[in-house]
Structure formats: C-alpha cells, structure tokens
Scaffold this motif. Structure first.
Motif, PDB file in Angstrom:
ATOM      1  N   PRO A 343     -30.609 -24.586 -39.893  1.00  0.00           N
ATOM      2  CA  PRO A 343     -30.607 -25.779 -39.089  1.00  0.00           C
ATOM      3  C   PRO A 343     -29.466 -25.491 -38.075  1.00  0.00           C
ATOM      4  O   PRO A 343     -30.064 -25.980 -36.865  1.00  0.00           O
ATOM      5  CB  PRO A 343     -30.302 -26.821 -39.976  1.00  0.00           C
ATOM      6  CG  PRO A 343     -30.646 -26.331 -41.435  1.00  0.00           C
ATOM      7  CD  PRO A 343     -30.450 -24.831 -41.390  1.00  0.00           C
ATOM      8  N   ARG A 344     -28.294 -25.302 -38.248  1.00  0.00           N
ATOM      9  CA  ARG A 344     -27.440 -25.146 -37.192  1.00  0.00           C
ATOM     10  C   ARG A 344     -27.721 -24.097 -36.283  1.00  0.00           C
ATOM     11  O   ARG A 344     -27.499 -24.044 -35.137  1.00  0.00           O
ATOM     12  CB  ARG A 344     -25.925 -24.811 -37.738  1.00  0.00           C
ATOM     13  CG  ARG A 344     -25.719 -25.858 -38.805  1.00  0.00           C
ATOM     14  CD  ARG A 344     -24.323 -25.389 -39.414  1.00  0.00           C
ATOM     15  NE  ARG A 344     -24.215 -25.954 -40.882  1.00  0.00           N
ATOM     16  CZ  ARG A 344     -23.087 -25.832 -41.843  1.00  0.00           C
ATOM     17  NH1 ARG A 344     -22.192 -24.945 -41.578  1.00  0.00           N
ATOM     18  NH2 ARG A 344     -23.046 -26.420 -43.039  1.00  0.00           N
ATOM     19  N   ILE A 345     -28.422 -23.027 -36.572  1.00  0.00           N
ATOM     20  CA  ILE A 345     -28.641 -21.855 -35.689  1.00  0.00           C
ATOM     21  C   ILE A 345     -29.802 -22.354 -34.748  1.00  0.00           C
ATOM     22  O   ILE A 345     -29.829 -22.151 -33.378  1.00  0.00           O
ATOM     23  CB  ILE A 345     -29.177 -20.625 -36.418  1.00  0.00           C
ATOM     24  CG1 ILE A 345     -27.927 -20.093 -37.339  1.00  0.00           C
ATOM     25  CG2 ILE A 345     -29.982 -19.556 -35.725  1.00  0.00           C
ATOM     26  CD1 ILE A 345     -28.567 -19.111 -38.224  1.00  0.00           C
ATOM     27  N   ILE A 346     -31.022 -22.959 -35.338  1.00  0.00           N
ATOM     28  CA  ILE A 346     -31.832 -23.668 -34.418  1.00  0.00           C
ATOM     29  C   ILE A 346     -31.183 -24.555 -33.649  1.00  0.00           C
ATOM     30  O   ILE A 346     -31.774 -24.405 -32.211  1.00  0.00           O
ATOM     31  CB  ILE A 346     -32.877 -24.200 -35.529  1.00  0.00           C
ATOM     32  CG1 ILE A 346     -33.634 -23.173 -36.162  1.00  0.00           C
ATOM     33  CG2 ILE A 346     -33.844 -25.166 -34.360  1.00  0.00           C
ATOM     34  CD1 ILE A 346     -34.740 -23.854 -37.218  1.00  0.00           C
ATOM     35  N   ARG A 347     -30.322 -25.311 -33.928  1.00  0.00           N
ATOM     36  CA  ARG A 347     -29.849 -26.352 -32.953  1.00  0.00           C
ATOM     37  C   ARG A 347     -28.809 -25.617 -32.081  1.00  0.00           C
ATOM     38  O   ARG A 347     -29.000 -25.974 -30.908  1.00  0.00           O
ATOM     39  CB  ARG A 347     -28.848 -27.410 -33.744  1.00  0.00           C
ATOM     40  CG  ARG A 347     -28.991 -28.683 -32.810  1.00  0.00           C
ATOM     41  CD  ARG A 347     -28.094 -29.722 -33.843  1.00  0.00           C
ATOM     42  NE  ARG A 347     -28.938 -29.805 -34.849  1.00  0.00           N
ATOM     43  CZ  ARG A 347     -28.427 -29.843 -36.388  1.00  0.00           C
ATOM     44  NH1 ARG A 347     -26.952 -29.589 -36.522  1.00  0.00           N
ATOM     45  NH2 ARG A 347     -29.159 -30.296 -37.518  1.00  0.00           N
ATOM     46  N   TYR A 348     -28.298 -24.817 -32.194  1.00  0.00           N
ATOM     47  CA  TYR A 348     -27.321 -23.984 -31.306  1.00  0.00           C
ATOM     48  C   TYR A 348     -28.240 -23.516 -30.389  1.00  0.00           C
ATOM     49  O   TYR A 348     -27.823 -23.505 -29.150  1.00  0.00           O
ATOM     50  CB  TYR A 348     -26.600 -22.990 -32.290  1.00  0.00           C
ATOM     51  CG  TYR A 348     -25.705 -22.270 -31.204  1.00  0.00           C
ATOM     52  CD1 TYR A 348     -24.472 -22.513 -31.000  1.00  0.00           C
ATOM     53  CD2 TYR A 348     -26.017 -20.964 -31.210  1.00  0.00           C
ATOM     54  CE1 TYR A 348     -23.385 -22.020 -30.294  1.00  0.00           C
ATOM     55  CE2 TYR A 348     -24.867 -20.283 -30.169  1.00  0.00           C
ATOM     56  CZ  TYR A 348     -23.898 -20.537 -29.889  1.00  0.00           C
ATOM     57  OH  TYR A 348     -22.763 -19.877 -29.101  1.00  0.00           O
TER      58      TYR A 348
END
Lengths: 488, 318
Positions: A343-348
């Motif tokens: 989820p953090r990678i997608i947001r990043y």
C-alpha cells in the motif's frame, strides 16, 4: 421458477434447497442486489439432478486425466500424474465487480514495475525510507547483476498473478503478488473448455467473458519486448522439463502461442547471443518466456550446479540480445515481507491509494507489529515471509497451546522472518461434495499480461478447498479449482 | 521456414520406434500363444527371448523358460526395457516431450493405453485372457497409427516419426527371420520337415503376412520363398526392403523440403542395403550365409540410426 425471477431473494430450491453459506460471503448468492446473470445461473443450477451432476463431474475428471491435464507428484519410484480436482459449479463475478478488480490489478502492475525499476536503478524508495533498505538489498532474491540494467519497455513483471481473498463483507483483499513465475493460468482456460463440454446447458446464453485470448496476448507481449531491430522475433518457452510439476501448463502455453517449448539443454549462448539447437543447426532466439527460477537460469551467473539453465544467458540478457519474461530479480517484490509495504509502495509511485486493499498485516520486523502479534497470537495467522504453498503457517485460532508456544519462540528468535494477519473468513462458493452441494472456501488469482499495455484475463483461477471448513486452498494441501465466470 | 528442435526430432523418431516395437511384440506373443500348444510345448517360448537378444537378462530373473515367465517378462515386467509395458511407457514419455507438437487425441490415446497396461495383473496374462489382451494391444497400436495419420501435422516431426517406425520395422523383420532360420531349428537336417514348415507358417502369421504370402505362392510353403517374401517383397508392408525404401523416401523428402544438410551418410548406407536386397538370390542360401547377411543388415540399420542422431540430434539418445 424461471430465469426471469429477479426478486433478489435468491430462493434456494431443488439442488440448492438446503444450501447455507453459514455466515460467510457467498460468491454466487452474495450479490446485493444479485445480478441478473447470477440469478439465471442459480435458477438453472437449482433444476439439476444431483445424480446427473455427479455423473457429469466424474466424466469431466476422467477426461482431464485422459487428456493429461495433470501435475506430477514425484514419489520414490514413479512420477504419478494427478489432476487438479475440478468442481463443476462455477464461481461468478458480476460485471461491476470485475471492473473494480481489473482496475486494482492494473494499478498493482504499474506500481510493481515502477518499484522494481527504482530498486534496480536509483533506489529512491529506499533512500526515502519508505521500504527498509536492508529488507530489499539483503533479500535472497535481490539480484545485484540487475543493478543499472535497463529492461525493454521498463517492464519487469510481464506476467502477474495476484492472489485475492474475499472477506465476510464481500471485500476483495490481496493476499500475495506473484511476480516470478505465477502458475495456474492453463487451468483457467482448460476449465472453461471443460465447462463448455460438461455443462453446456448451464453456460449457454449467460454471456460469460471468454478467457482463451490469453495465449495471443502473452505472445504479443513477448514479441513487444524482443530486442530492437528484430523483425520477426523467435519466442520460446523455457521449461525445466517434463518432470516439472507445471509441465502441463508449459505445454499448454507453448501450444497456445505456437512457440517451441525448450529446455536449457536446447539453448546455447555464443558471442552473447542465444540460439536453439535444431535439425538444421543453430537458430537465433530473441524472447524467452522462462518458467525457471532466477537461481537456475544461468549456472555461470547464479547456481553453478543448475542443470536446467543456459550458461551465458545473463550475459546475453545484459547486452540486450535476448528478452526474458519475467525479468530477472522480480523476487524482491513478491514475498510476504514486501507485500506488507505494497500500500505504501503504490502511494509512493502513483500518489493514490491501493484500489485493492491488503489483508491487515502486521510486520513483525517493526516493534509495534511484533508486540501486537505476540499479544494476539491466538487470533492471528502467522506466516514466514519466504515460504510458498501454505507451508510453515500457524493458524492461531486452530493451534494448540504447544504450537502457539513454538510459534512465539520462532517469532522472538527471528521476528523479521514473519508477518501476521487476522484470520480472513474466506468467502465460499457452492461446491459439489459427497454430501450434496455445500459451501467451500475459495480464493481467486487473476492474471495480468504486460508488454506495451496491460491486459487482464477476465476472471482468473478460483481455487477451492474441498474439505469442509478447510481454509487453505493450495493444491499441495488438497485443493481443487473451479471455472470463474465474469459476466457481461 | 519452421525449425524443429533436435530434441523433438529425436523424441518423434523414438515414439515411432517404441510403438512399432510394442505392436511387433504383441504379434509375436499372440502367434506364439496360438502355436505353442503343439508337441514342443513350452520350448516354443525360448526363441522369443533370443529374438530380442534378452537371454542373459531373462535368465538372471527367471530360472525356467515357461509360457508364464516369458509372458511376464514381455508384458508385465516394468524393469525389463524390452517389455511391451516399457515400450509403451517410453512411447508415452517421448509423447510427453512432444506434447507441444502432437495432437491432443494422440497424447490422450497413448495415456489411456499406458494406464491400461499399468493396471494389468497376472490374471490378465493367463491363458484364457491372453488372446484378448494381445488383440487389445495390437488394436491400441493401430488406433495410435490411425490417429497419427489423421491428426498429426506433417512437418519435420512427422518425418522423423515415420523414419523411426520403419527403421524399427526393418530391424524387427530381420530378427524374426534370423531367429527362425538360425535358432528355432537347431539341426540343418530338419529343414523342410513338417515342424520346420509349421514354424515358418507361424513366422508369417506373426508378421501378418500369411494370407498375402498365400496369394503369391498359392501352393506349398518353401522356406526360401518365405525368407524372400519377408525380405524383398516390396508389396508386403513389413518387408525389410519396403521398410527401408520408406526410410529412403522419407529422408529424401525431409532433406529437400526443409533444406536440411544432414542425413547423407544414412542415405548411403540405406542405398547399399537396398542394392544388396535388390539382387537377392532366388536360390536358397546356406543358413550361415543368411545369418551373416541378416547380421549385416541389423548392424547397418543401427549405423543408420547413429548417423541420423549425429547429424540431426547432436546426441545419441534412446
């Protein structure tokens, strides 16, 4: 009752009369409102006679066996062919649900490729501390040889299989991204052919989306990533050989694409170019769909004891003389530890939230994750990050006191090796069993193929746990599969 | 032009060979079973072992040569590479490799055939059921042949398949003659005796040639005529000359159609054999001469395979 019954009450009659999903989300009855297509399927199913359905099911399984659509189980003496048990009652996905799933899968493909490119180039995401650098760079599947190497079209994950489960509220959640050699797609296509032969009276006129263009899309993508300047690229599928458990799938894909199925011993690298041995001598190869893990790909670059690989393949790859799908080194994006950061990678990279949520995941390498896990051990599922196939998992609510203690010791000894998740009450689907049509737990693995564009196969592989109450659907744990019908 | 992987060419050739071998073995067992009920009884089973040059391995497993032990050895023995079960298993393993090329029907039929053989028990090879079993095996081989004819795309692999099949057939027929003329009748004095004639009759039948022979030679059964029929009658589908001519034609077509460079040495050897067969003497050969000639043919057929393997497969395999 007729096909026009659309009152949404999903009346259960005939074959489905006693059917009770037992509080779980149901893949056929669970729509709200129930879609017109699903209702049609329910009405038709209800009218089937159980004896007739059983006869058709056993005919179907015998046919799969005779067709050799099998996976191999190696025993001491023999290689035994087993079919993946096939359940004749389909899993249904409404059109609206599918649009959402498809968008979610596309988003993951995009984010995973950006992430892999970053890891193997500037490593911004590590420098910005979004993903711990040691998690990636110390990873067994991190391949230093890929550092700075540009892959065609910037695509690393040409074939992605996303494992999804559906919780009690009907929310699809990602369990795992498979970015290396995701398998199972042949069952999707073969199951459909089987359904069309076995239950033509169930599928006719329902408007189920076709799955057979998979081979054409895969071939297209493999041609698109071939080295520049090659007009008519020669594509091959590289398999570990006939004794690999997934050999049937390799055959299926090679046939669907109309390309040679080769083994490592059929290929040779000369002057950093790849050739295959033919009856007329050596012939150039430009694009390889490899179903061999990174470790075994090239004994010069990786495991020297690999008998399956091609010496010098990495040199040819690094020079851009041959394309590999999936790219080398994608393992740093598909284990359970990295999954927790998705989820953090997608947001990043994309500046948006994940369309498909993860299962709530506690990262035990992080102190608060470990503390939470230890405090709630009896309610959580604890998974080692490096294992596949359902191995090494502790299911808290079903574990004995001794098993929980053992799990606690392991967590404390090596917290970074574990994640924990709440037990997801997997959705169920009506399934033909020895005691009639009963709910059985299912998951879903959609497949995405990416060259210049991404194409998502409508539906995917629905695996079903055939034992009552069993939550692990893997074939190694006695699971089977179902046809997946995406409507209209 | 579409290229063929060397490994596929090799597998296609061997699939053809193994099915041919299975069919020949079933024919031999079937005929032997019919004719073994004469006054010589179980002695009739030993030549089958000798024909396949299996004497040593057979004797290591079985103390006695009886119908039961020979049948077990050739039908059920998983560890005997010359058993029908092993031949069909190997045909299927080659078919497994070839699955990307062959039709689904072909794979499926071989699978079913293999599974049937795998399920056989000693009761199935007992006398009352043996005929039925041999018929089933022959029919399964013929069904396979029909499926190949009707469904397999005729590319390079098809050529290699039939090259394998006809090479094996030529080899099997030379062995059949050799065993009869050399081993079956130990004393030269018995040539032409009723027993001798009865044995030649059985040989013809096991090669499915008895009735065709009768059409050519409607009276009597001279051993020299039978030998000539099996060796050089081009119209007889299992004759050595007919099989080698097929290999020749297939190789010529394969080379020109796909512009392959290899195969020349093999073709030279086949030409030599065809020339020798073409000038086959009508008069009777001394038995030792016949044996030498057959031995030479067998060695040359083996050498043809090695030439093909060297040119096209880059390995020997098998």
């Amino acid at each position: 009752m007729s096909d026009s019954n659309l009152d949404g009450a999903a009346a259960r009659t005939g074959l489905l009369a006693g059917y009770d999903p037992g509080g779980f989300f149901d893949e056929v009855f669970g729509g709200d409102p129930i879609s017109r297509g699903a209702q049609q399927i329910i009405d038709r199913l209800a009218r089937f006679d159980i004896t007739d359905l059983r006869r058709r099911a056993s005919d179907a399984e015998r046919e799969l066996y005779n067709l050799g659509i099998t996976f191999l189980i190696l025993s001491d003496r023999d290689a035994v062919d087993r079919i993946l048990p096939f359940d004749v009652i389909p899993r249904v996905i409404a059109s609206r649900e599918w649009s959402y799933l498809e968008a979610g899968v596309r988003q993951r493909v995009q984010a995973l490729n950006l992430y892999l490119h970053d890891v193997y180039h500037d490593q911004r995401i590590l420098k910005d501390g979004v993903v711990p650098a040691e998690l990636v760079l110390g990873h067994a599947h991190y391949i230093p040889a890929m550092q700075g190497l540009d892959v065609p079209l910037g695509v690393y994950v040409h074939i992605l299989g996303v494992d999804l489960v559906r919780d009690q509220d009907g929310v699809f959640r990602v369990l795992e991204d498979n970015c290396r050699c995701p398998s199972g797609v042949s069952y999707v296509v073969e199951n459909r052919y089987m359904m069309q032969r076995t239950l033509p009276d169930l599928i006719t006129g329902i408007g189920v989306r076709p799955v057979d263009p998979y081979g054409a899309h895969l071939h297209q993508a493999l041609c698109e990533i071939a080295p520049a300047g090659v007009d008519d690229p020669r594509v091959v599928l590289l398999s570990p050989g006939t004794y690999n458990a997934a050999f049937s799938e390799h055959v299926f894909l090679a046939r669907e694409m109309g390309v040679p199925l080769v083994e490592g011993r059929d290929l040779v690298v000369i002057d950093d170019r790849v050739f295959m041995r033919t009856t007329d001598g050596l012939t150039a190869v430009h694009s390889i769909y490899r179903r061999i893990g990174d470790d075994f790909l090239d004994p010069e670059a990786f495991r020297a004891d690999s008998m399956l690989g091609v010496p010098g393949l990495m040199r040819a790859y690094a020079r851009g003389n041959v394309a590999l799908a999936n790219a080398v080194g994608t393992g740093v994006s598909d284990d359970k530890a990295i999954y927790a950061y998705m989820p953090r990678i997608i947001r990043y990279y994309l500046g948006e939230d994940a369309i498909l949520p993860n299962v709530e995941t506690h990262i035990c390498r992080e102190p608060e994750g470990l503390a939470y896990t230890l405090d709630n051990l009896d309610e959580l599922v604890v998974k080692p990050v490096g294992e596949a196939g359902g191995y090494g998992i502790t299911i808290g609510p079903r574990a004995s006191r001794a098993e929980l203690n053992h799990c606690r010791d392991q967590l404390l000894a090596d917290p970074a090796n574990y994640i924990s998740q709440p037990m997801v009450p997997l959705s169920v689907c009506p399934t033909l069993t020895d005691t009639g049509v009963e709910p059985r737990h299912v998951d879903l693995r959609p497949f995405a193929v990416t060259g210049r564009d991404t194409w998502v196969l409508p539906g995917g592989l629905s695996r079903v746990a055939l034992r009552r109450g069993q939550l692990i659907v893997n074939s190694s744990q006695g699971g089977g599969s179902k046809d997946t019908w995406v409507l209209g | 032009m579409e290229k063929l992987l060397s490994r596929y060419a090799m597998s296609a050739l061997w699939m053809g060979r193994y099915i041919e071998r299975a069919e020949n073995s079933a024919r031999l067992i079937h005929v032997n079973d019919t004719f073994a009920r004469d006054d010589r009884g179980t002695q009739n089973w030993r030549p089958m072992v000798d024909l396949n040059a299996d004497g040593e391995r057979f004797d290591a497993r079985h103390a006695e040569t009886t119908a039961q032990t020979v049948l077990h050895f050739y039908l059920l023995d998983n560890d005997n590479p010359t058993s029908i079960r092993a031949a069909v298993r190997m045909a299927r393993e080659n078919a497994r490799t070839l699955r990307p090329l062959i039709s689904t029907e072909l794979w499926s039929q071989l699978n079913v055939f293999h599974n049937q053989l795998a399920g056989l028990t000693p009761a199935d090879i007992a006398m009352p059921r043996l005929t039925h079993l041999c018929t089933r095996i022959k029919e399964a081989c013929q069904a396979h042949t029909g499926i190949v004819e009707g469904t397999v795309y005729r590319d390079q692999g098809w050529y290699f398949y039939f090259i394998g099949r006809y090479l094996e057939r030529a080899d099997q027929t030379t062995r059949l003659i050799d065993v009869k003329s050399h081993l079956l009748l130990p004393r030269a004095a018995e040539i032409g005796s009723p027993l001798d004639i009865r044995q030649w009759n059985a040989v013809l039948r096991s090669a499915a040639g008895y009735h065709a022979f009768r059409r050519v030679h409607s009276r009597g059964l001279r051993p020299a005529d039978v030998v000539a029929f099996l060796l050089v009658d081009p119209a007889f589908p299992r004759s050595v000359i007919g099989s080698l001519r097929q290999v020749n034609t297939l190789l010529t077509e394969l080379k020109s159609r796909y512009r392959l460079r290899g195969g020349n040495a093999a073709m030279e050897k086949i030409d030599e054999m065809l020339a020798a067969l073409g000038s086959w003497p009508a008069t009777e050969l001394v038995r030792s001469e016949l044996h030498e000639f057959l031995d030479w043919l067998q060695q040359d057929i083996g050498a043809v395979y090695l030439d093909l393997a060297g040119d096209f497969f880059d390995q020997v395999g098998g």
